[in-house]
Design a protein around this motif. Structure first.
Motif, PDB file in Angstrom:
ATOM      1  N   UNK A   9       0.829  -1.193   0.000  1.00  0.00           N
ATOM      2  CA  UNK A   9       0.000   0.000   0.000  1.00  0.00           C
ATOM      3  C   UNK A   9       0.872   1.256   0.000  1.00  0.00           C
ATOM      4  N   UNK A  33      -5.896  -3.418 -15.556  1.00  0.00           N
ATOM      5  CA  UNK A  33      -5.270  -2.142 -15.932  1.00  0.00           C
ATOM      6  C   UNK A  33      -4.321  -1.683 -14.833  1.00  0.00           C
ATOM      7  N   UNK A  35      -3.241   2.236 -13.649  1.00  0.00           N
ATOM      8  CA  UNK A  35      -3.402   3.667 -13.783  1.00  0.00           C
ATOM      9  C   UNK A  35      -2.437   4.353 -12.820  1.00  0.00           C
ATOM     10  N   UNK A  37      -1.967   7.965 -10.676  1.00  0.00           N
ATOM     11  CA  UNK A  37      -2.616   9.213 -10.238  1.00  0.00           C
ATOM     12  C   UNK A  37      -1.561  10.116  -9.629  1.00  0.00           C
ATOM     13  N   UNK A  41      -4.073  14.695  -8.773  1.00  0.00           N
ATOM     14  CA  UNK A  41      -5.194  13.749  -8.775  1.00  0.00           C
ATOM     15  C   UNK A  41      -5.623  13.322 -10.176  1.00  0.00           C
ATOM     16  N   UNK A  43      -5.840  10.933 -13.102  1.00  0.00           N
ATOM     17  CA  UNK A  43      -5.732   9.479 -13.226  1.00  0.00           C
ATOM     18  C   UNK A  43      -5.464   9.131 -14.684  1.00  0.00           C
ATOM     19  N   UNK A  45      -4.149   6.341 -17.656  1.00  0.00           N
ATOM     20  CA  UNK A  45      -3.960   4.920 -17.951  1.00  0.00           C
ATOM     21  C   UNK A  45      -2.522   4.663 -18.390  1.00  0.00           C
ATOM     22  N   UNK A  90      -2.785   2.722  -9.292  1.00  0.00           N
ATOM     23  CA  UNK A  90      -4.004   1.955  -9.094  1.00  0.00           C
ATOM     24  C   UNK A  90      -4.092   0.823 -10.102  1.00  0.00           C
ATOM     25  N   UNK A  94     -11.799  -5.245 -15.206  1.00  0.00           N
ATOM     26  CA  UNK A  94     -13.093  -5.028 -15.862  1.00  0.00           C
ATOM     27  C   UNK A  94     -13.600  -6.357 -16.363  1.00  0.00           C
ATOM     28  N   UNK A 102     -17.766  -1.425 -16.220  1.00  0.00           N
ATOM     29  CA  UNK A 102     -17.201  -0.590 -15.159  1.00  0.00           C
ATOM     30  C   UNK A 102     -15.862  -1.154 -14.702  1.00  0.00           C
ATOM     31  N   UNK A 103     -15.052  -0.272 -14.175  1.00  0.00           N
ATOM     32  CA  UNK A 103     -13.766  -0.676 -13.614  1.00  0.00           C
ATOM     33  C   UNK A 103     -13.902  -0.866 -12.101  1.00  0.00           C
ATOM     34  N   UNK A 105     -11.502  -0.835  -8.939  1.00  0.00           N
ATOM     35  CA  UNK A 105     -10.162  -0.392  -8.575  1.00  0.00           C
ATOM     36  C   UNK A 105      -9.703  -1.005  -7.259  1.00  0.00           C
ATOM     37  N   UNK A 106      -8.386  -1.188  -7.160  1.00  0.00           N
ATOM     38  CA  UNK A 106      -7.778  -1.498  -5.881  1.00  0.00           C
ATOM     39  C   UNK A 106      -7.667  -0.225  -5.051  1.00  0.00           C
ATOM     40  N   UNK A 107      -7.078  -0.359  -3.869  1.00  0.00           N
ATOM     41  CA  UNK A 107      -6.982   0.773  -2.959  1.00  0.00           C
ATOM     42  C   UNK A 107      -5.794   1.684  -3.275  1.00  0.00           C
TER      43      UNK A 107
ATOM     44  N   UNK B  34     -18.793   7.359 -17.938  1.00  0.00           N
ATOM     45  CA  UNK B  34     -19.044   6.828 -16.598  1.00  0.00           C
ATOM     46  C   UNK B  34     -18.684   7.880 -15.554  1.00  0.00           C
ATOM     47  N   UNK B  36     -17.461   8.199 -11.449  1.00  0.00           N
ATOM     48  CA  UNK B  36     -16.885   7.492 -10.312  1.00  0.00           C
ATOM     49  C   UNK B  36     -16.798   8.435  -9.119  1.00  0.00           C
ATOM     50  N   UNK B  43      -9.489   3.929  -3.746  1.00  0.00           N
ATOM     51  CA  UNK B  43      -9.619   3.854  -5.193  1.00  0.00           C
ATOM     52  C   UNK B  43     -10.977   4.362  -5.644  1.00  0.00           C
TER      53      UNK B  43
END
Lengths: 114, 114
Positions: A9, A33, A35, A37, A41, A43, A45, A90, A94, A102-103, A105-107, B34, B36, B43
Motif C-alpha cells: 500500500x 489495468x 493507472x 494518479x 489527482x 488518473x 492509464x 491503481x 473489468x 465498469x472498472x 479499482x484497488x486501494x 461513466x 466514479x 480507489x
C-alpha cells in the motif's frame, strides 16, 4: 473479501532503485489495468492486459514493465526509479467484454521516491 | 488534443440541496461515459454509466445527462448529504475490440455542509 488487492500500500524508496507492485483480482475478470494518479489527482492509464495479453500500452517509459502471469494477476515492475515516478498507482479490472464495463479499482499503492 | 474538463474548484453546497457537477470534453467521440466517486486514500468506485445514444440515466439520488452535441455530461446529486462529500470523476470510454479504454477527467471535489 477484497475484489482487487494491491501490495504494498505504501512504498518509500531511493532514486535509482527497482521496485515492484503486485495486483490480484478475485472477480474472474479478463481485463486488468494499471493507472497512475499524480499529485494533482489526474488518473492516467498506463497499461491494460486482456487474458495475459498486453492490449493497451500508453506512452510510458521503458523502465515500467507490466507482467501478467495469469488473468487474475497483473504486476508492475519499475526500474531505475526517478523522482517523477512518485504517485499513487491503481490497479483495476473489468469484467464486461463489450462497451461500457465498469472498472473495479484497488486501494492504490503510494510510491514515494526520495 | 483530447481534453476532459471538470470544475477544478471545489463545489461547496448545503445539505439537502442538489449538487450539479459538469464534465466537458473536446476532440473526443466517446462510446459511453461513466462517473466514479473517490474518497481520500481510496480507489475510485463506479457510480453510473451512460451510453452515447442515451440522454439521461438515474439511480436513486443520482442523475446523469449526456449531450453529445454540447460534448457535456452533467451529474446531479439530489437531497445531498455530508456523506456525499468526495471527489467525483467523469470518464469517457472508447472501444477497440477488447481494448476498452477509459480516460478520466481531473475530478471535482464536492463538500456538503450541514
Amino acid at each position: 473479501d477484497t475484489a482487487v488487492s494491491q501490495t504494498p500500500k505504501y512504498l518509500v524508496t531511493q532514486m535509482g532503485n527497482d521496485k515492484s507492485i503486485k495486483c490480484e483480482q478475485n472477480l474472474g475478470h479478463d481485463t486488468m489495468y494499471w493507472y497512475k494518479q499524480d499529485s494533482k489527482k489526474f488518473l492516467k492509464i498506463m497499461f491494460s492486459y486482456n487474458n495475459k495479453e498486453l492490449i493497451i500500452n500508453e506512452t510510458v517509459p521503458n523502465r515500467f514493465s507490466p507482467k501478467s502471469p495469469d488473468k487474475a494477476h497483473l504486476n508492475l515492475h519499475i526500474n531505475s526509479l526517478e523522482l517523477g515516478d512518485s504517485a499513487v498507482y491503481f490497479c483495476a479490472s473489468r469484467g464486461l467484454a463489450g462497451p461500457g464495463g465498469e472498472l473495479f479499482f484497488g486501494e492504490g499503492s503510494r510510491l514515494t521516491v526520495l | 488534443s483530447q481534453k476532459i474538463e471538470q470544475n477544478s474548484e471545489a463545489l461547496n453546497i448545503q445539505e439537502g440541496k442538489t449538487a450539479t457537477l459538469t464534465c466537458n470534453y473536446t476532440n473526443y467521440s466517446p462510446a459511453y461515459l461513466q462517473w466514479y466517486r473517490q474518497d481520500p486514500g481510496r480507489g475510485p468506485v463506479f457510480l453510473l454509466l451512460i451510453r452515447e445514444n442515451e440522454k439521461e440515466k438515474r439511480k436513486e439520488r443520482l442523475k446523469v445527462t449526456f449531450d453529445t452535441t454540447l460534448k457535456q455530461s452533467l451529474f446531479h446529486i439530489t437531497a445531498s448529504q455530508p456523506a456525499d462529500s468526495a471527489t467525483y470523476l467523469c470518464a469517457l470510454g472508447s472501444n477497440t475490440g477488447t481494448a476498452s479504454k477509459l480516460t478520466f477527467g481531473t475530478g471535482t471535489r464536492l463538500q456538503v455542509t450541514l
